[in-house]
Design an enzyme around this catalytic site. Structure first.
Site, PDB file in Angstrom:
ATOM      1  CE  LYS A 105      -3.630  -2.077  -0.008  1.00  0.00           C
ATOM      2  NZ  LYS A 105      -3.981  -3.841  -0.105  1.00  0.00           N
ATOM      3  CG  ASP A 106       1.570   5.444  -2.189  1.00  0.00           C
ATOM      4  OD1 ASP A 106       2.848   5.380  -2.780  1.00  0.00           O
ATOM      5  OD2 ASP A 106       1.074   6.614  -2.610  1.00  0.00           O
TER       6      ASP A 106
END
Length: 516
Positions: free
Chosen positions: A139-140
Site C-alpha cells: 500500500k502506498d
C-alpha cells in the site's frame, strides 16, 4: 478495522481454568521456571477421559513450555505427569500451543508510510525478522490505508501492546490461522478519495465522472509502481534480471540518497563499501537499506546474491515486477495507438466460466487461461475483456505484431524472454495477464462545499473506531470538492482512474506544486 482487542480463533478449545488448584499452579510455575527439564510433578485426576483431556488442554494454554501425559500407577490409578519440554521441543514449537495456527493475521492501519516501512517498524518493536511478515499487496505511502497482514508466531496480545507506542499506525482484528498471506491473495481495494478546490463547469465535471464510471480508463500501472525516488525501482529490477548484484545493491542504497539524513550514509558507502560503518550512519527508518547492509555484513560483497536475500522477498520481487510493469505500460500505449479502444482479431481474453474464487486463485498461482479472438468470437467481447500479457517465460502473446513489441523493448535493455526464467526463483517472471481497460466497481460521488482548506472532508477508519464524525456545512462554502468512492481489482491504480477525471499529472512531484 473494528477493534484493537486480541481475539482468539474460533476453533480454540474451551479451557477450564478451575481444574488447577493454586497449590498445583504454583508447583507448575516452579517447574516452568526451572532451567532443568528433569524436574516433574504428578497430579492425581479422575478416571474420566474427557476430564483428563481438559486438563491437558489447560496445561498447553497456561504453560505452553511444559508437556503433560497420562500414566497408570501400580495400583491402577490414573495420574498426569507434567515436566518441562526439552530444548529441542521448545525450539521446534517455540512454546506455541499445538492447537493454534502458526500465523497471526491482523489489520494494519497506517498513515504516511508504505507497507514495507510499516512492517520494518513492527519487526523492530517485536524483535522479529521482517521476513516473518507477509501481506497480499503493498500500500502506498501517500494515503491512509488499511490492510491485512500475517506474522509467524507472534501472539495477538503482544501485537496489541504495540498500539501504546505506534505513531500514525494501529493494529487490530487478530485471528490465528494455519497459513500466511501471500502476494496477490486479494481481490482488490476500496478507495475513498477527496478532490479539493474543484473548479470549472459543473456539467463537464459530471460528464467526466460518468464517463469514468461507465467507460473506465486505460489500466496503466501508476507512478507508485516505479517508486518516488530519483532512481526508479525498475532500474533495480533490470540489474537483478542481469544478475548484476553489486549494481543492484548500489542502486537500492542510493534510493533515498537525496534525503539529508541519508546522504552521509550513502557517501560513506560509495567511498568505502564498508557495511558496518555505513550501518552506523543509516537512519533507523531506512529499514530496507539497513536490512541489506546487515546481509552484506554476514555474506560480504563476494556473495552479494545472498546478501540481497536479507531484504524481504516481497520487496525484492517488487523490483523485478516494476520492470515488468514498465514494459506492459509501453506495450499497451502502442496497442491503443495502433488499434484504438476496440477488440481486434488476435487479441487475448480470459477464458469464460471462471468463478471469482477461481480468478483469485489463478492470479496467485499465475495459471490464468486465455484464448485468442477470432472472426467468429470477436463480437462476443468488448475492450473491457481484452488483456495483454505481462512479459514472462510462460505466457501467450497476441497473434498480431505485439509480440515483436515486447522483444523490441526487452532488447533495448539487453534482456531476452529466456532471461525472465531467472535461476534465482525470486526473480523469475512467469508472466500474467492484465486488462487493457478497467471500470471502477460500485463508484459513487458527491460534491461538498467548504471554506477552511485545512479541515478534513472525510473520516478515516480510525476516526470511526474512535467514534469521530465529520462536521461540515456542505452548503455555505465558497470552495467545492468531490468525494469519490469506488473499488478496483488488485494492482489497478486509483491515480490512473483519477487522471481521466482531472486531466492532470498524478505524480508526487506535480501534486506537491499544487496549493490545495
Amino acid at each position: 478495522m473494528t477493534n484493537t482487542t486480541p481475539v482468539e480463533e474460533n476453533d480454540q478449545p474451551i479451557v477450564q481454568h478451575d481444574l488447577l488448584s493454586e497449590t498445583d499452579r504454583l508447583k507448575l510455575r516452579q517447574v516452568a521456571d526451572n532451567d532443568s527439564n528433569t524436574e516433574s510433578i504428578q497430579i492425581k485426576v479422575c478416571e474420566d477421559k474427557a476430564a483428563r483431556t481438559a486438563f491437558h488442554v489447560l496445561i498447553k494454554v497456561e504453560f505452553p513450555q511444559l508437556e503433560s501425559f497420562t500414566q497408570t500407577t501400580d495400583d491402577g490409578q490414573k495420574i498426569i505427569c507434567v515436566r518441562k519440554q526439552t530444548k529441542s521441543q521448545q525450539r521446534r514449537r517455540g512454546w506455541w500451543p499445538s492447537y493454534r495456527g502458526d500465523y497471526t493475521h491482523f489489520v494494519l492501519y497506517k498513515e504516511n508510510k508504505d507497507t514495507g516501512d510499516a512492517v520494518g517498524l513492527l519487526s523492530k518493536f517485536l524483535n522479529v525478522k521482517a521476513s516473518n511478515f507477509a501481506y497480499a499487496g503493498n500500500k502506498d505511502r501517500r494515503a491512509i490505508t488499511v490492510q491485512r497482514i500475517s506474522v509467524y508466531r507472534v501472539t495477538a496480545d503482544k501485537l496489541s501492546q504495540l498500539n501504546k507506542i505506534l505513531r500514525n499506525m494501529r493494529v487490530g482484528n487478530f485471528t490465528y490461522e494455519k497459513e500466511p498471506l501471500r502476494l496477490g491473495q486479494l481481490w482488490g481495494n476500496r478507495f475513498c478519495i477527496v478532490l479539493r478546490n474543484v473548479a470549472g463547469d459543473c456539467d463537464c465535471r459530471e460528464r467526466s465522472l460518468q464517463s469514468l464510471r461507465d467507460k473506465g480508463f486505460i489500466n496503466y500501472f501508476g507512478m507508485q509502481r516505479f517508486g518516488t525516488y530519483s532512481i526508479p525501482t525498475y532500474e533495480v529490477g533490470k540489474a537483478l534480471l542481469h544478475s548484476n548484484w553489486a549494481t543492484a545493491i548500489d542502486l537500492i542504497l542510493n534510493l533515498k540518497a537525496h534525503e539529508v539524513d541519508v546522504s552521509t550514509a550513502h557517501q560513506l558507502w560509495a567511498e568505502t563499501k564498508d557495511a558496518t560503518r555505513t550501518l552506523t550512519k543509516m537512519p533507523q527508518r531506512c529499514t530496507i537499506a539497513r536490512q541489506l547492509l546487515k546481509g552484506i555484513q554476514k555474506h560480504g560483497l563476494r556473495d552479494a546474491c545472498n546478501a540481497l536475500s536479507f531484504i524481504p522477498r516481497n520487496t525484492r520481487m517488487m523490483y523485478v515486477h516494476s520492470y515488468q510493469s514498465l514494459v506492459w505500460n509501453r506495450v499497451v500505449s502502442r496497442r491503443v495507438q495502433r488499434f484504438g479502444l476496440k477488440p481486434v482479431v488476435g487479441d487475448l481474453v480470459i477464458k469464460a466460466n471462471l468463478t471469482s474464487a477461481d480468478t483469485v486463485r489463478q492470479k496467485v498461482e499465475r495459471r490464468v487461461e486465455v484464448e485468442l479472438l477470432t472472426e467468429k468470437t470477436i463480437d462476443n467481447y468488448s475492450i473491457h475483456d481484452v488483456v495483454l500479457p505481462l512479459p514472462g517465460f510462460d505466457v501467450t502473446f497476441p497473434s498480431y505484431e505485439s509480440s515483436s513489441w515486447y522483444e523490441e523493448i526487452l532488447t533495448g535493455d539487453d534482456i531476452t524472454l529466456q532471461m525472465l526464467n531467472h535461476r534465482v526463483k525470486d526473480y523469475a517472471l512467469s508472466g500474467s495477464y492484465r486488462k487493457i481497460v478497467m471500470k471502477p466497481v460500485d463508484m459513487t460521488w458527491d460534491v461538498l462545499s467548504y471554506d477552511d482548506k485545512t479541515i478534513p472532508l472525510t473520516v478515516t477508519d480510525l476516526d470511526r473506531l474512535e467514534g469521530k464524525s465529520l462536521v461540515l456545512d456542505t452548503k455555505g462554502g465558497k470552495l467545492a470538492a468531490v468525494r469519490l468512492e469506488f473499488s478496483l481489482p488488485s494492482s489497478c491504480y486509483a491515480t490512473m482512474a483519477l487522471r481521466e477525471v482531472t486531466k492532470t499529472d498524478t505524480s508526487a512531484a506535480f501534486q506537491t506544486t499544487l496549493n490545495d
